[in-house]
Design a protein around this motif. Sequence first.
Motif, PDB file in Angstrom:
ATOM      1  N   LEU A 268       0.834  -1.204   0.000  1.00 15.88           N
ATOM      2  CA  LEU A 268       0.000   0.000   0.000  1.00 15.88           C
ATOM      3  C   LEU A 268       0.867   1.251   0.000  1.00 15.88           C
ATOM      4  CD1 LEU A 268      -2.613  -1.108   2.674  1.00 15.88           C
ATOM      5  CD2 LEU A 268      -2.850  -1.189   0.198  1.00 15.88           C
ATOM      6  N   PRO A 269       0.506   2.270  -0.804  1.00 15.84           N
ATOM      7  CA  PRO A 269       1.264   3.519  -0.780  1.00 15.84           C
ATOM      8  C   PRO A 269       1.218   4.205   0.581  1.00 15.84           C
ATOM      9  CG  PRO A 269      -0.131   3.396  -2.729  1.00 15.84           C
ATOM     10  CD  PRO A 269      -0.544   2.266  -1.844  1.00 15.84           C
ATOM     11  N   ALA A 270       0.060   4.169   1.242  1.00 16.79           N
ATOM     12  CA  ALA A 270      -0.107   4.847   2.531  1.00 16.79           C
ATOM     13  C   ALA A 270       0.315   3.918   3.653  1.00 16.79           C
ATOM     14  CB  ALA A 270      -1.554   5.295   2.718  1.00 16.79           C
ATOM     15  N   ALA A 271       1.612   3.600   3.715  1.00 17.82           N
ATOM     16  CA  ALA A 271       2.139   2.725   4.744  1.00 17.82           C
ATOM     17  C   ALA A 271       3.346   3.401   5.393  1.00 17.82           C
ATOM     18  CB  ALA A 271       2.530   1.373   4.150  1.00 17.82           C
ATOM     19  N   SER A 277       1.296   9.692   9.083  1.00 18.81           N
ATOM     20  CA  SER A 277       0.929  11.092   8.827  1.00 18.81           C
ATOM     21  C   SER A 277      -0.530  11.210   8.409  1.00 18.81           C
ATOM     22  CB  SER A 277       1.840  11.688   7.745  1.00 18.81           C
ATOM     23  OG  SER A 277       1.621  11.053   6.489  1.00 18.81           O
ATOM     24  N   LYS A 278      -1.023  10.245   7.627  1.00 17.03           N
ATOM     25  CA  LYS A 278      -2.436  10.263   7.225  1.00 17.03           C
ATOM     26  C   LYS A 278      -3.338  10.064   8.439  1.00 17.03           C
ATOM     27  CE  LYS A 278      -5.720   7.839   4.157  1.00 17.03           C
ATOM     28  NZ  LYS A 278      -6.306   9.034   3.511  1.00 17.03           N
ATOM     29  N   ARG A 283      -7.253  12.384  12.475  1.00 22.47           N
ATOM     30  CA  ARG A 283      -7.723  12.657  13.832  1.00 22.47           C
ATOM     31  C   ARG A 283      -7.829  14.165  14.088  1.00 22.47           C
ATOM     32  NH1 ARG A 283      -6.595   7.934  16.924  1.00 22.47           N
ATOM     33  NH2 ARG A 283      -7.122   6.176  15.568  1.00 22.47           N
ATOM     34  N   VAL A 284      -6.790  14.892  13.706  1.00 20.73           N
ATOM     35  CA  VAL A 284      -6.789  16.338  13.953  1.00 20.73           C
ATOM     36  C   VAL A 284      -7.889  17.022  13.154  1.00 20.73           C
ATOM     37  CG1 VAL A 284      -5.451  18.466  13.689  1.00 20.73           C
ATOM     38  CG2 VAL A 284      -4.330  16.387  14.520  1.00 20.73           C
ATOM     39  N   PHE A 448      -0.580  12.526   0.046  1.00 19.04           N
ATOM     40  CA  PHE A 448      -1.195  13.485   0.959  1.00 19.04           C
ATOM     41  C   PHE A 448      -1.807  14.647   0.178  1.00 19.04           C
ATOM     42  CE2 PHE A 448      -1.011  16.943   4.146  1.00 19.04           C
ATOM     43  CZ  PHE A 448      -1.803  16.356   5.120  1.00 19.04           C
ATOM     44  N   LEU A 449      -1.120  15.056  -0.883  1.00 19.61           N
ATOM     45  CA  LEU A 449      -1.640  16.141  -1.714  1.00 19.61           C
ATOM     46  C   LEU A 449      -2.952  15.724  -2.377  1.00 19.61           C
ATOM     47  CD1 LEU A 449      -1.253  18.958  -2.926  1.00 19.61           C
ATOM     48  CD2 LEU A 449       0.109  17.915  -4.747  1.00 19.61           C
TER      49      LEU A 449
END
Length: 469
Positions: A268-271, A277-278, A283-284, A448-449
């Motif tokens: 997965l790219p989001a690892a 960071s994601k 959460r924020v 993220f972009l």
Amino acid sequence: METSSFDVSGKLPGTSSLFRAADAALVAIAGMAAIEWQAARTGVEVSPIHGLLVYFCGLATLVVFPAFQLYGSWRGRPIHELAIRSIAAWTVVFAMGLLVGFLTHQIAYVSRLWAALWFVTGAAGLTGLRLGVYTALRKARDRGLNHKRVLLIGFGTLGHDMWARVAATRTAGYEVMGIYCEGKEQLPPGVRRLDDLRAISAFVRQHEIREVWLALPMEAGQAVREVMYFLRHDLIDIRWIPDVLSVRLLGHRVEEFLGVPAIELNSLPAAGIRGVSKAVFDRVFSALVLLGLSPVMLVIAAWIKLDSRGPVFFTQPRLGVDGQVFRVYKFRSMTVHEEKNGVVTQATRDDRRVTRIGAFLRRTSLDELPQFINVLRGEMSVVGPRPHALEHNEQYKDLVARYMMRHRVKPGITGWAQINGLRGQTETVHKMRDRVEFDLYYIQNWSFLMDLRIIARTAISGWTGKNVY
């Protein structure tokens, strides 16, 4: 033979040492310049600890930077990864310097303004050097200089794709001199054909080939072994590019596993750090949304209670990341009713179950606002594939290819499919297939972009849709 990170020349010895010395010099120069600036600003001689940290970090770059693979060939690889590695390496060295100051009980004498200036100028110098040389080499290669000659083994679909990539990316500096193929495929003009693997060693030496690329299917183990045997005396780079592109999964990367290289076909790219960071952003962002829109949500809750009998929230089990079941929150938009076992009826135009306020909430997607609670709980993400009812998963998993792959990531409140008009009812397999393809595109190309773009488009125009009832 050791080559530089910029592959200035495959035959010039000592280039790596030159760049290592340049990195150390840049760190030292940036630190000393910051010391001079600090002294000129305050008119007071700075503490000796500043000079000690500069010299220590300059030497530390010689040890730390090679660990970040900054001195291997970067030809054909993305420039942003080079910049990220440079800054990461410098951050580690800088942190080591601060640790030295702490352990010697001198950290209190270190100027924070000086440290910040040194870190920024050091990062700018290190990345600027690499980006400058990288850009210069790309321009040189585009003019036909500093090329590497390549022999391509295999000219099927993947082989055609690799040749096309070389032709389209002249700045990478590769030149395909020959292609080995068993059939009678039409080769590109000017490229020599090889039809006997036993001749590849002579071809490599005759034409000064620097790299051999094996564009072969994953089951072609015997051919790979033969190539390795015939080239066992030739000191060149050999790359096996297995045809994982034909395996339509989420991603692929090579990792060390139990001491051996393994190709991860579902990576997965989001690892890793990017995944963290994601999660932090989710959460924020959710906390800020819930806090900022709490008055609106209270008004909606009161309106729902006045409009019809029943609870404010509607909850339903959905499939989360890697098959974990959770209960999704929504503002109730229908009258309280019971579904038949194993059946979930999607809302349709003029659906009598939808309340008056419910119709408005569904059109504007305001019924989705409570899902920020799910995001805050870590069950969902702000951006990701929309969660479907469990019954729909069972219905479509055998009808739509790779349907369940969308559950390798957290489901989202909004997503790539939704901002591209794929919202609301999916009464046909074709519509669901289109939505799944958009979801998988998002997973494979996540950044993220990209998340920020989807959130912005959702905020501007993504809250309504002609298929939302």
